[in-house]
Design an enzyme around this catalytic site. Structure first.
Site, PDB file in Angstrom:
ATOM      1  N   SER A  82       3.089   7.032  -6.981  1.00 34.95           N
ATOM      2  CA  SER A  82       3.881   5.806  -7.103  1.00 34.95           C
ATOM      3  C   SER A  82       4.654   5.717  -8.405  1.00 34.95           C
ATOM      4  O   SER A  82       5.571   4.903  -8.527  1.00 34.95           O
ATOM      5  CB  SER A  82       2.960   4.592  -6.988  1.00 34.95           C
ATOM      6  OG  SER A  82       2.347   4.606  -5.728  1.00 34.95           O
ATOM      7  N   HIS A 122       2.406  -5.624   3.048  1.00 37.18           N
ATOM      8  CA  HIS A 122       2.684  -6.567   1.969  1.00 37.18           C
ATOM      9  C   HIS A 122       3.567  -7.724   2.413  1.00 37.18           C
ATOM     10  O   HIS A 122       3.909  -8.582   1.623  1.00 37.18           O
ATOM     11  CB  HIS A 122       3.383  -5.858   0.808  1.00 37.18           C
ATOM     12  CG  HIS A 122       2.469  -4.914   0.069  1.00 37.18           C
ATOM     13  ND1 HIS A 122       2.375  -3.567   0.382  1.00 37.18           N
ATOM     14  CD2 HIS A 122       1.610  -5.110  -0.956  1.00 37.18           C
ATOM     15  CE1 HIS A 122       1.519  -2.992  -0.430  1.00 37.18           C
ATOM     16  NE2 HIS A 122       1.022  -3.905  -1.254  1.00 37.18           N
ATOM     17  N   CYS A 136       4.251  -1.295  -3.233  1.00 40.42           N
ATOM     18  CA  CYS A 136       4.422  -1.218  -1.779  1.00 40.42           C
ATOM     19  C   CYS A 136       5.123   0.075  -1.419  1.00 40.42           C
ATOM     20  O   CYS A 136       6.118   0.440  -2.027  1.00 40.42           O
ATOM     21  CB  CYS A 136       5.248  -2.407  -1.292  1.00 40.42           C
ATOM     22  SG  CYS A 136       5.669  -2.261   0.457  1.00 40.42           S
TER      23      CYS A 136
END
Lengths: 379, 647
Positions: free
Chosen positions: B327, B370, B383
């Protein structure tokens, strides 16, 4: 029973003989020996030991022997020359049987108080015996084949014995010294031409015999010859000595590197720096000027000896003087050629300079005989 | 027999004539000798003089002192230590065996060392000193010196050897030196004659290797006179060499040591960059090894232990290790889309927990999804679906180009061993290297830093630094060479709309400081020193549909080597960034749990120069932190004392 015996009245007697010695010869001998003393001091790294001190003692002894011989009338020496010759031949045989082996050759005999090299003695006795032979021989017989064969045998017996030791250098010196007497005595030219021709033949035979079953010289002698012909072929082996000697000599230049400053000798690059190769050290440290000065001293000595021989009207005296002079000449000529790479390394010392007892003693005996001939000459 | 006078006179005339011939020959010979003397001593004197000097003069090289390495504050990191050794000369020793016996009562001397020394001595000339024992203590040397009369031929000598005061803490940065090998020589085109000295020490890895030319210095020469058998007679001249240049690194060794200690027990890499000038304050790989082992000569057992350790202590993970950035890559994807104009930061995208892309289902880490997220929330909550969508709009080539602008997939020019290039994949790369067409699924994977994307902790720190500053921060490791500062790399603006960067930074601020952010638990609790960051958790295994249906196995239940990598990139303070940091914990589990706390602790150390107040930590972790700090203090202290003592 030569001419001399009718004129003995003119010969000085007792201590007056000292005044009639050939003093220039003595002075030159001292000068040449001094050069040797200086070099022996230098190669020992500035010490009188281990070489200078014994050499000085031998020189003193030798000079005393020389004077002693000079005092004795020359005709006595002529009369005992045959005895001297026989003794030296016997010593050579003794060396063959009981001699000490050093450096691969039987050359020394230990007499207890000193170590003697009989081959050195032979150089003088052969010349002496031949001089008395020609003194005795009527002039008209000198070129008769029989009367030529006898002196040739006189020369060849000790030469063969020396060759067997083996000592090629001394053998050649004995042969050439004897041959010179024959030549000076007036033996016909043709004989010498024949000898030179056969000499060339022998050299050819020697080179051809290499590797054959009948090989005439030892392997190390062949190596020396090869090295002489091309020292660069084996710079770390047999050629090492001669290469290093030439470097030492050449690096001296005009004035040399200075007393005790020769790097080649001080750092042990030079072989036998106190004996056979001492001239390279001298040339390295004192340069061209020093080396030619020594050469000039030798030449002056030779010339004075020749001059005194020519003055001498006694055949034995003049032949003996010339023969010993030739021997002396051969010593330094062969030694210098050898260290300069002009002759193979045959183990001949530089006369009066190299460290060593036998050669110096024998040479001084020779000069004693020259002095005796000079003192007792007919006037 | 009586000879008439006439006969004598005739004979003498004959002798006289022939004497002229013989005397003439003698004079000619003497003349020839004189000529030869002249030719050798006058004409060729120079040649022979040269040969004589070649004979006697040997030139020995004097190894120069190697340049020292300091940290940014002047702490000596790599120094030259005096190394005492004992040598023995056979000719002076007399009875070698007996002297060795006596020597072994004074100093530790193993039987093998003794046998080796004996062998060496018999192989060498009698006057050559042979080393009997090396690296002796001062006490040993004193004992030998005091007993010198009983030890003929034994001498003590002192040489220089490299010593690394910080031990393992800087092993991957500084590297180590070792004796030059044939392999080393074969790689060098025109080797310095110094390298021919037996056992000459050269840099093998790290700064020691890369800065070898600078550190080595130049050789001095010693002219010695030797005799025919090679014995040294005297020194003729001596020209000292030029010692190597001293280096000052940008590394802060106190910080480095702290980070190394903080990473203890993990297989991890961490990098701290000073944003003012790109200086690398800490480049840490854990676990590490003691470089002094290599200088002394590492034993087989020690070598095997290092090599067989699953945590790979020899690998410089901070610069050499490449990991899927997970991420932490999302900022790049977002920036590429913003720059391309295909994304409005306020636009919301629906996350249902997964996205279908050409028949394949790509999952968000949060199985329930989400809901509607904008750019800010997508980063804050990390997300995934948001980026699946965005990446399809912008395309892989633009994402990769953006990654390269931020220092990913680019080899950074640093004097360190094996600096990894990483990988910012694009269509061309896949076509040439893999020989396959780029597929949309590849883009979707890459958008969240999975798939082909690979980055090293160093690259991630640089990315973070460039996001924080908007400038092309370029890392610098060498601060000064011989007191002269190395030029600061250009740090032009990165050329992005500052507005976009500000939004990304605000989102990263929220990651750490918003109570819904993924790294909220690892925040810095001082408002003007807040850290912005991004967590990352990158998978090293494939999660099958079956497993997903069953519920994803938690990391704790997996074997170590199949757990996720934990990552964190960050910068602080958010309002006026001073440092950027990147932490990668191999198989550490989740980024927020395993990497973010480390990054926070490291950042606090950097911001407070080693003295962070307990109040800077969130109140719920202070107890644990103070305990941890005490433990680290205890670990660091002995090493520091030893270092000072040795230096």
């Amino acid at each position: 029973m030569s001419y001399l015996e009718y004129n003995v009245k003119s010969v000085p007697t007792g201590f007056r003989k000292l005044l009639f010695l050939n003093w220039p010869i003595i002075l030159l001998l001292c000068a040449i020996s001094s050069a040797g003393f200086i070099m022996l001091y230098s190669v020992a790294g500035g010490s009188i030991n281990p070489w200078l001190e014994p050499q000085l003692k031998r020189f003193a002894l030798g000079m005393a022997v020389m004077l002693g011989i000079a005092m004795i009338p020359i005709w006595f020496w002529r009369n005992v020359s045959a005895v001297g010759y026989i003794v030296s031949v016997l010593l050579l045989i003794a060396v063959e049987l009981f001699g000490e082996v050093r450096m691969g050759a039987q050359r020394w005999i230990n007499l207890g108080f000193m170590v003697l090299q009989p081959s050195e003695l032979a150089k003088i006795t052969v010349v002496m015996f031949l001089a008395s032979y020609y003194d005795w021989l009527p002039l008209n017989r000198k070129s008769h084949p029989l009367w030529v064969f006898i002196p040739v045998m006189i020369i060849m017996v000790p030469t063969a014995l020396v060759l067997k030791q083996p000592d090629l250098g001394t053998a050649l010196l004995v042969m050439i010294g004897g041959g010179t007497i024959m030549f000076l005595a007036g033996v016909h030219w043709a004989y010498f031409a024949a000898v030179i021709a056969s000499g060339v033949g022998v050299v050819w035979a020697v080179m051809v015999s290499k590797g054959q079953s009948w090989q005439l010289l030892k392997d190390y002698q062949y190596r020396r010859i090869e090295t002489f012909l091309d020292p660069a072929s084996d710079p770390l082996g047999a050629g090492y000595h001669i290469t290093q000697a030439k470097i030492a000599l050449g690096s001296g230049g005009w004035t040399g590197r200075g007393f005790m400053q020769g790097t080649q000798s001080r750092l042990n690059f030079l072989p036998e720096k106190h004996t056979d190769f001492i001239f390279t050290t001298l040339a390295e440290e004192f340069g061209f000027i020093g080396a030619t000065t020594l050469l000039a001293l030798y030449v002056a000595l030779i010339l004075i000896c020749i001059f005194t021989a020519l003055q001498n009207r006694d055949r034995f005296g003049s032949l003996l003087t010339l023969g010993i002079t030739m021997t002396f000449f051969l010593y330094f000529a062969v030694n210098m050629s050898m260290v300069m790479g002009m002759a193979p390394v045959v183990g001949v010392p530089l006369p009066m300079v190299s460290y060593g007892g036998s050669a110096m003693l024998v040479l001084l005996v020779g000069f004693g005989l020259i002095q005796s001939a000079h003192v007792h000459r007919a006037r | 027999m009586k000879r008439p006078p006439k006969d004598t006179a005739q004979s003498q005339r004959g002798i006289g004539r022939r004497t002229l011939v013989v005397g003439g020959l003698q004079l000619a010979t003497a003349g020839l000798l004189a000529l030869k003397l002249r030719s050798m001593q006058v004409e060729q004197a120079e040649t022979f003089r040269l040969l004589a000097d070649e004979n006697r003069i040997n030139i020995k090289l004097l190894p120069p002192a190697r340049g020292l390495i300091y940290d940014r504050r002047g702490v000596l990191l790599a120094g030259n230590e005096q190394n005492y050794r004992i040598t023995m000369t056979r000719e002076d020793a007399g009875d070698v065996e007996e002297v060795l016996d006596r020597l072994s009562q004074l100093i530790p001397l193993s039987d093998t060392a003794r046998a080796e020394a004996l062998k060496e001595m018999s192989n060498r000339s009698a006057f050559v000193p042979v080393t009997i024992a090396d690296r002796l203590t001062w006490d040993d040397i004193t004992r030998v010196t005091v007993n010198a009369p009983a030890l003929p031929g034994v001498t003590t000598e002192v040489g220089l050897s490299r010593y690394y005061s910080q031990g393992a803490d800087l092993a991957h940065v500084i590297g180590y030196v070792g004796p030059v090998s044939d392999f080393d020589l074969s790689r060098i085109e025109n080797p310095d004659p110094l390298l021919q000295i037996p056992k000459f020490q050269i840099g093998k890895t790290g700064v020691e290797a890369k800065m070898e030319e600078v550190l080595r210095g130049s050789a001095g020469t010693r002219q010695i006179e030797v005799n025919a058998i090679g014995r040294v007679m005297r020194e003729l001249s001596r020209e000292e060499g030029q010692p190597g240049a001293d280096l000052q690194l940008t590394i802060d060794s106190a910080l480095q040591t702290y980070v190394e200690a903080r990473l203890e027990g993990e297989s991890a890499g961490a990098v701290v960059i000073d944003l003012e000038n790109g200086d690398l304050r800490a480049v840490v790989s854990s676990p590490s090894f003691d470089p002094n082992l290599f200088v002394r000569g590492i034993s087989v057992a020690e070598w095997n232990a290092l090599n067989e350790n699953p945590f790979r202590p020899l690998a410089a993970k901070a610069v050499q290790g490449t990991y899927p950035p997970g991420s932490t890559f999302k900022m790049i994807t977002a920036l590429a889309a913003l720059e391309d104009g295909v994304l409005d930061p306020e636009e919301t995208i629906l996350c249902r927990g997964y996205t279908e892309v050409s028949g394949t289902r790509f999952h968000c880490w949060k199985s329930g999804g989400h809901g509607n997220v904008n750019l800010h929330d997508s980063l804050k909550q990390s997300c995934d679906c948001y980026y699946y969508e965005v990446s399809q709009r912008v395309g892989i080539d633009k994402i990769s180009a953006m990654a390269r602008r931020f220092g990913l997939g680019v080899r950074h020019d640093l004097p360190l061993s094996a600096v990894a290039e990483g990988l910012a994949p694009d269509k061309e790369w896949k076509a040439t290297v893999r020989g396959e067409d780029w597929r949309i699924g590849d883009t979707v994977n890459a958008s969240i830093g999975q798939g082909y994307v690979l980055a090293s902790p160093l690259q991630l720190a640089i990315m973070s630094a460039r996001i924080a500053t908007g400038r092309t921060i370029t890392p610098r490791l060498i601060h000064t060479i011989d007191g002269i500062e190395t030029p600061k790399q250009s740090d032009d603006t990165i050329g992005l709309n500052e507005n976009y960067l500000r939004r990304i930074r605000a989102a990263m601020d929220a990651v750490s400081n918003n109570n819904r952010g993924t790294a909220y638990g690892s925040r810095i609790n001082v408002s003007d020193k807040r850290m912005g960051g991004k967590t990352g958790t990158s998978q090293v295994r494939r999660i099958t549909a079956e497993e997903r249906a069953r519920g994803v196995t938690s990391n704790a239940d997996l074997p170590w080597e199949r757990r996720d990598h934990a990552l964190f990139v960050g910068f602080a303070p958010v309002d006026d960034p001073k440092y950027a940091v990147a932490v990668v914990v191999e198989h550490g589990g989740g980024g927020s749990a395993a990497a973010a706390p480390i990054a926070r602790d490291v950042m606090l150390q950097a911001l407070y120069e080693g003295q962070p107040p307990l109040e800077a930590y969130p109140s719920n972790v202070r107890g644990r932190i103070s305990e941890q700090q005490r433990a680290i203090q205890n670990r660091v202290q002995p090493g520091a004392i030893q270092g000072n003592d040795r230096a």
